[in-house]
Scaffold this active site. Structure first.
Site, PDB file in Angstrom:
ATOM      1  CE  LYS A 189      -1.506   6.924  -3.885  1.00  0.00           C
ATOM      2  NZ  LYS A 189      -2.445   5.863  -2.333  1.00  0.00           N
ATOM      3  CD  GLU A 214      -4.878   3.870  -2.686  1.00  0.00           C
ATOM      4  OE1 GLU A 214      -5.876   4.871  -1.662  1.00  0.00           O
ATOM      5  OE2 GLU A 214      -4.291   3.668  -2.476  1.00  0.00           O
ATOM      6  CG  ASP A 226      -1.193   1.303   1.497  1.00  0.00           C
ATOM      7  OD1 ASP A 226      -1.300   2.036   0.162  1.00  0.00           O
ATOM      8  OD2 ASP A 226      -2.186   1.233   2.450  1.00  0.00           O
ATOM      9  CG  ASP A 241      -8.874   5.188   2.129  1.00  0.00           C
ATOM     10  OD1 ASP A 241      -8.731   5.678   2.989  1.00  0.00           O
ATOM     11  OD2 ASP A 241      -8.079   4.522   1.180  1.00  0.00           O
TER      12      ASP A 241
END
Ligand code: ADP
Ligand code: MG
Length: 620
Positions: free
Chosen positions: A87, A187, A23, A211
């Site tokens: 990211k 994800e 992850d 999330d």
């Protein structure tokens, strides 16, 4: 492919092909594997029990690079050399991120173009891919240290809304870190797998994955059926997460203690300490009712009720995003079968309560929310290693993919929400006589004009042989492979009929060749039928010309002069038509010749019969 090897460090026999699940998060990253003994997914932990590696890279003296907790402490004291949230920059150009430049405390190079961003640390420029590769390298080293075996293969997760450029950048970062990235997985898909959803083939379920991480919030609605994961919709807020909770606590304390912003700005380490205390308090309040701490002689306190008041507006926003996601998916709350909690910030009891209340059901929160994506990536890795039956994982394309055509129009090749892997091909041609090259510009998006969509790539197909405009056939094909990565090809095809494929059995055929042959047989089926009908007519005409010519030669005296001349003319006409190649005209001429010859042929027949009767005298 499961080769057995000996672990040099431990002397034990083990499987060489250890594929890890990673992850690669905005805030934290971690690695998980399927435990060889228990066959259950587990996250890899250092001796101190830490599994999460903060996704932060610090550049120190003499080019030293620190990743993780060691880098986190420099966030406020050395903002220029401490890179966080990389990211967010993956696959992006400066123009893509310039509106958010205030967020980044480090230097992003402003070249005001569509080329990929660079980050400056010290005197060196780094791409987001390189920076991510530092994080991945750290994870790889940790995994190798813990497992005492080389780690070269990985599955890496990305948000469901990541486009092709972002997915490709993630894959490149893996390669740069020395990892063979076997699959890029969404994800929310990984989170579902971690909870065992979608493992059974028969299962049909609609799942909401909520999330809430450090700086981002994503809600994804997935439909799982026959082991296929479809992303029905995604929504969220790319600037909402646990960091906002921390800031709200800091602001609250600053007010309470009477610290001024000048004081804080002149003492960066005080600010840093306050920030760390705020996060500490937030985490503490997830399991306790009140928090007390001290920073630079100032007493800090916060109870659960105060905290919930501070963060409630953020939570309310996420619920609105959930409503939007449901609406985009065309679903009602009752259509959701399962709700999965992902991200460290869902440890906040208010978040769990609010989400459970909104969806009207008990949410899945038994796994650590900041580990569940990595755990699911490990499940996927195990499937790829062949240890988990013939399980297939499919996602869908989040946006339409197409190319630019005349007038700047978007010509969609693969519509959004197509299942992947997916491919499409279409033919285009030239506009000018002798045009030797054709430009292929690839875009992603839903708008009619390409200028409103996102350009992914552009290239020229050159070396097209000189032909009049409109004659070359340029086939453009799109392939989105199982990783969600797009491959575009352009090919100038020769005229279909003359083209042939040489099948050399000793080499075998690739899947593509087989598909092309099947496709060709369908494309040419109509042509082939017409060709056959013509050949049949030509053959019939030649036969009739032959027999009629022989007949009139043998029976010259029997035909009138008119019959003779009419017959030779009709034969000549039919003969001329054979080469012209029109089967209908040939059939008409055959009919005409038959009409002319029928009367004398019948006469001759009667005569022959009469002669035969005489000779035989059968009436006795
Ligand atoms: P990301 O997916 O963005 O990389 P994570 O899922 O690891 O991030 O979530 C990180 C966030 O979770 C941080 O803001 C962190 O403070 C928060 N967090 C972690 N543990 C807790 C906790 N016990 N209570 C509240 N928030 C937490
Ligand atoms: Mg995350």
């Amino acid at each position: 492919m499961a080769t057995i090897g000996i672990n040099i460090a431990t002397g034990s026999l083990q499987q060489k092909e250890m594929i890890v699940g990673i992850d690669l998060g905005t805030t934290n990253s971690l690695v998980a594997i399927i435990h060889p003994g228990s066959k259950e997914p587990v996250v890899l932990k250092e001796h101190d029990g830490a599994a999460l590696v903060p996704s932060i890279v610090h550049f120190g003296e003499a080019n030293s690079i620190t990743v993780g907790d060691g880098a986190k402490q420099f966030l406020i004291t050395e903002p220029h050399n401490t890179i966080f949230s990389v990211k967010r920059l993956m696959g992006k150009s400066y123009n893509d991120v310039k509106d958010q430049s205030a967020f980044f405390t480090y230097r992003i190079i402003d070249d005001n173009t569509e080329s990929l961003v660079k980050i400056q640390a010290g005197s060196t420029f780094y791409s987001p891919v390189e920076l991510s590769s530092f994080i991945l390298k750290e994870l790889k080293h940790r995994a190798e240290h813990i497992l005492k075996t080389p780690v070269t293969k990985a599955v890496i997760t990305v948000p469901a809304y990541f486009n092709d450029a972002q997915r490709q950048a993630t894959r490149d970062a893996g390669r740069l870190a020395g990892l063979d990235v076997l699959r890029i997985v969404n994800e929310p898909t990984a989170a579902s797998l971690a909870y065992g959803l979608g493992i059974s083939r028969e299962e049909v379920k609609t799942v909401a994955v909520y999330d809430l991480g450090g700086g981002t919030f994503d809600i994804s609605i997935l439909r799982i059926s026959n082991g296929i994961f479809e992303v029905l919709s995604t929504n969220g807020d790319t600037y909402l997460g646990g960091d906002d909770f921390d800031r709200a606590i800091m602001d609250h304390w600053i007010k309470e203690t009477g610290l001024t912003s000048e004081e804080l700005n002149s003492n960066k380490s005080l600010l840093q300490e306050l920030r760390l205390k705020a996060e500490e308090a937030k985490k503490f309040l997830s399991t306790s009712d009140s928090y007390n701490g001290i920073v630079a002689g100032h007493e800090l306190s916060l109870d659960k009720e105060q905290f919930e008041k501070l963060v409630e507006p953020f939570v309310t926003k996420t619920i609105q995003n959930c409503k939007n996601a449901l609406q985009d998916a065309g679903l009602a709350i009752n259509d959701i079968d399962e709700v999965i909690m992902v991200g460290g910030s869902t440890r906040v009891p208010l978040v769990r309560r609010s989400v459970g209340k909104f969806f009207g059901k008990k949410v899945h929160d038994s796994l650590n929310p900041d580990e569940v994506v990595a755990l699911g990536a490990a499940v996927q890795a195990d499937i790829l290693a062949g240890n988990n039956k013939d399980f297939l994982l499919l996602d869908i394309t989040p946006l339409s993919l197409g190319i630019e055509t005349m007038g700047g129009l978007m010509d969609v090749m693969i519509p959004r929400n197509s299942k992947i892997p997916s491919k499409a091909a279409r033919q285009y041609t030239t506009q000018k006589d002798g045009q030797g090259s054709i430009r292929i510009a690839v875009f992603q998006g839903e708008r009619d004009l390409v200028k409103d969509n996102r350009k992914l790539a552009e290239f020229n197909l050159t070396g097209i042989p000189g032909m009049p405009a409109g004659l070359p056939k340029v086939e453009v094909s799109f392939l989105v492979n199982a990783d969600g990565i797009l491959v575009v090809k352009a090919k100038e095809l020769r005229s279909g009929i003359e083209q042939s494929i040489e099948v050399k059995p000793q080499y075998g055929l690739t899947d593509e060749e087989v598909e092309k042959m099947l496709a060709d047989s369908i494309t040419h089926a109509k042509d082939d039928m017409q060709t056959r009908a013509l050949v049949e007519a030509q053959t019939e005409a030649k036969q009739i010309i032959d027999t009629t010519s022989q007949f009139i030669n043998k029976n010259k005296t029997f035909l009138t002069g008119k019959e003779m001349s009419e017959t030779t003319t009709a034969i000549q006409q039919l003969d001329d038509l054979i080469e012209k190649g029109n089967k209908d005209e040939i059939h008409t001429a055959i009919e005409k010749l038959n009409e002319i010859s029928r009367p004398y042929a019948e006469r001759l027949m009667d005569e022959a019969i009469g002669k035969a009767m005489k000779g035989k005298n059968i009436m006795e």
